[in-house]
Design a protein around this motif. Structure first.
Motif, PDB file in Angstrom:
ATOM      1  N   GLU A  59       0.817  -1.132  -0.144  1.00 59.15           N
ATOM      2  CA  GLU A  59      -0.031  -0.033   0.091  1.00 59.15           C
ATOM      3  C   GLU A  59       0.858   1.033   0.076  1.00 59.15           C
ATOM      4  O   GLU A  59       0.647   2.217  -0.624  1.00 59.15           O
ATOM      5  CB  GLU A  59      -0.900  -0.001   1.284  1.00 59.15           C
ATOM      6  CG  GLU A  59      -1.822   1.089   1.214  1.00 59.15           C
ATOM      7  CD  GLU A  59      -2.901   0.995   2.558  1.00 59.15           C
ATOM      8  OE1 GLU A  59      -3.655   1.859   2.578  1.00 59.15           O
ATOM      9  OE2 GLU A  59      -2.762  -0.072   3.265  1.00 59.15           O
ATOM     10  N   ASN A  60       1.869   1.231   0.759  1.00 54.24           N
ATOM     11  CA  ASN A  60       2.757   2.493   0.819  1.00 54.24           C
ATOM     12  C   ASN A  60       3.436   2.524  -0.531  1.00 54.24           C
ATOM     13  O   ASN A  60       3.666   3.700  -0.914  1.00 54.24           O
ATOM     14  CB  ASN A  60       3.899   2.193   1.989  1.00 54.24           C
ATOM     15  CG  ASN A  60       4.930   3.362   2.107  1.00 54.24           C
ATOM     16  OD1 ASN A  60       5.942   3.267   1.389  1.00 54.24           O
ATOM     17  ND2 ASN A  60       4.348   4.319   2.937  1.00 54.24           N
ATOM     18  N   GLY A  61       4.133   1.629  -1.159  1.00 51.71           N
ATOM     19  CA  GLY A  61       4.633   1.531  -2.403  1.00 51.71           C
ATOM     20  C   GLY A  61       3.730   2.025  -3.537  1.00 51.71           C
ATOM     21  O   GLY A  61       4.053   2.917  -4.360  1.00 51.71           O
ATOM     22  N   ALA A  62       2.581   1.557  -3.602  1.00 54.85           N
ATOM     23  CA  ALA A  62       1.676   1.925  -4.313  1.00 54.85           C
ATOM     24  C   ALA A  62       1.226   3.645  -4.168  1.00 54.85           C
ATOM     25  O   ALA A  62       1.164   4.248  -5.248  1.00 54.85           O
ATOM     26  CB  ALA A  62       0.373   1.230  -4.146  1.00 54.85           C
ATOM     27  N   TYR A  63       1.169   3.885  -2.986  1.00 54.23           N
ATOM     28  CA  TYR A  63       0.772   5.316  -2.822  1.00 54.23           C
ATOM     29  C   TYR A  63       1.783   6.230  -3.225  1.00 54.23           C
ATOM     30  O   TYR A  63       1.679   7.202  -3.825  1.00 54.23           O
ATOM     31  CB  TYR A  63       0.443   5.744  -1.439  1.00 54.23           C
ATOM     32  CG  TYR A  63       0.170   7.108  -0.995  1.00 54.23           C
ATOM     33  CD1 TYR A  63      -1.003   7.655  -1.246  1.00 54.23           C
ATOM     34  CD2 TYR A  63       1.066   8.123  -0.521  1.00 54.23           C
ATOM     35  CE1 TYR A  63      -1.354   8.814  -1.137  1.00 54.23           C
ATOM     36  CE2 TYR A  63       0.865   9.308  -0.476  1.00 54.23           C
ATOM     37  CZ  TYR A  63      -0.289   9.808  -0.657  1.00 54.23           C
ATOM     38  OH  TYR A  63      -0.619  11.252  -0.367  1.00 54.23           O
ATOM     39  N   TYR A  64       3.351   5.778  -3.071  1.00 55.49           N
ATOM     40  CA  TYR A  64       4.297   6.734  -3.286  1.00 55.49           C
ATOM     41  C   TYR A  64       4.586   6.766  -4.763  1.00 55.49           C
ATOM     42  O   TYR A  64       4.924   7.823  -5.429  1.00 55.49           O
ATOM     43  CB  TYR A  64       5.714   6.137  -2.548  1.00 55.49           C
ATOM     44  CG  TYR A  64       6.948   6.594  -2.844  1.00 55.49           C
ATOM     45  CD1 TYR A  64       7.300   7.509  -1.901  1.00 55.49           C
ATOM     46  CD2 TYR A  64       7.720   6.497  -4.168  1.00 55.49           C
ATOM     47  CE1 TYR A  64       8.403   8.374  -2.191  1.00 55.49           C
ATOM     48  CE2 TYR A  64       8.783   7.319  -4.293  1.00 55.49           C
ATOM     49  CZ  TYR A  64       9.267   8.061  -3.470  1.00 55.49           C
ATOM     50  OH  TYR A  64      10.362   8.858  -3.673  1.00 55.49           O
ATOM     51  N   SER A  65       4.271   5.426  -5.448  1.00 59.60           N
ATOM     52  CA  SER A  65       4.421   5.510  -7.234  1.00 59.60           C
ATOM     53  C   SER A  65       3.419   6.297  -7.467  1.00 59.60           C
ATOM     54  O   SER A  65       3.706   7.298  -8.609  1.00 59.60           O
ATOM     55  CB  SER A  65       4.422   4.086  -7.482  1.00 59.60           C
ATOM     56  OG  SER A  65       5.376   3.282  -6.983  1.00 59.60           O
ATOM     57  N   THR A  66       2.092   6.472  -7.103  1.00 57.18           N
ATOM     58  CA  THR A  66       1.158   7.197  -7.812  1.00 57.18           C
ATOM     59  C   THR A  66       1.399   8.787  -7.551  1.00 57.18           C
ATOM     60  O   THR A  66       1.259   9.523  -8.553  1.00 57.18           O
ATOM     61  CB  THR A  66      -0.327   6.849  -7.117  1.00 57.18           C
ATOM     62  OG1 THR A  66      -0.423   5.370  -7.387  1.00 57.18           O
ATOM     63  CG2 THR A  66      -1.268   7.643  -7.504  1.00 57.18           C
TER      64      THR A  66
END
Length: 87
Positions: A59-66
């Motif tokens: 979830e953290n990685g997806a948020y950061y990437s977005t």
């Protein structure tokens, strides 16, 4: 502008990544590790703890990437305006 960037961050990027050999390799690697994980003799509580940890990281990685993609899109638009390419 956010709607356009969101579309790029989701549908368009997915279409590009799913054809990317490195992305495909990483997906296979995840599958292999999931199989190894499923063979471990962890209790239900241990599996849930690991699942929550992995989910939090994902979830953290997806948020950061977005956020990085959207910021890059906005920075590009600002640069194009600043240089007079667009109004």
């Amino acid at each position: 502008m956010d709607i356009i960037a969101e579309h790029g961050a989701n549908e368009r990027l997915d279409a590009i990544l799913f054809r990317d050999p490195e992305f495909q390799r990483l997906e296979r690697k995840i599958g292999k590790e999931m199989e190894a994980f499923s063979r471990l003799s962890l209790s239900k509580k241990e599996r849930q703890t690991v699942d929550r940890l992995i989910s939090a990281h994902a979830e953290n990685g997806a948020y950061y990437s977005t956020a990085a993609y959207l910021q890059g899109f906005k920075d590009c638009a600002a640069l194009l305006k600043e240089t007079g390419v667009i109004r």
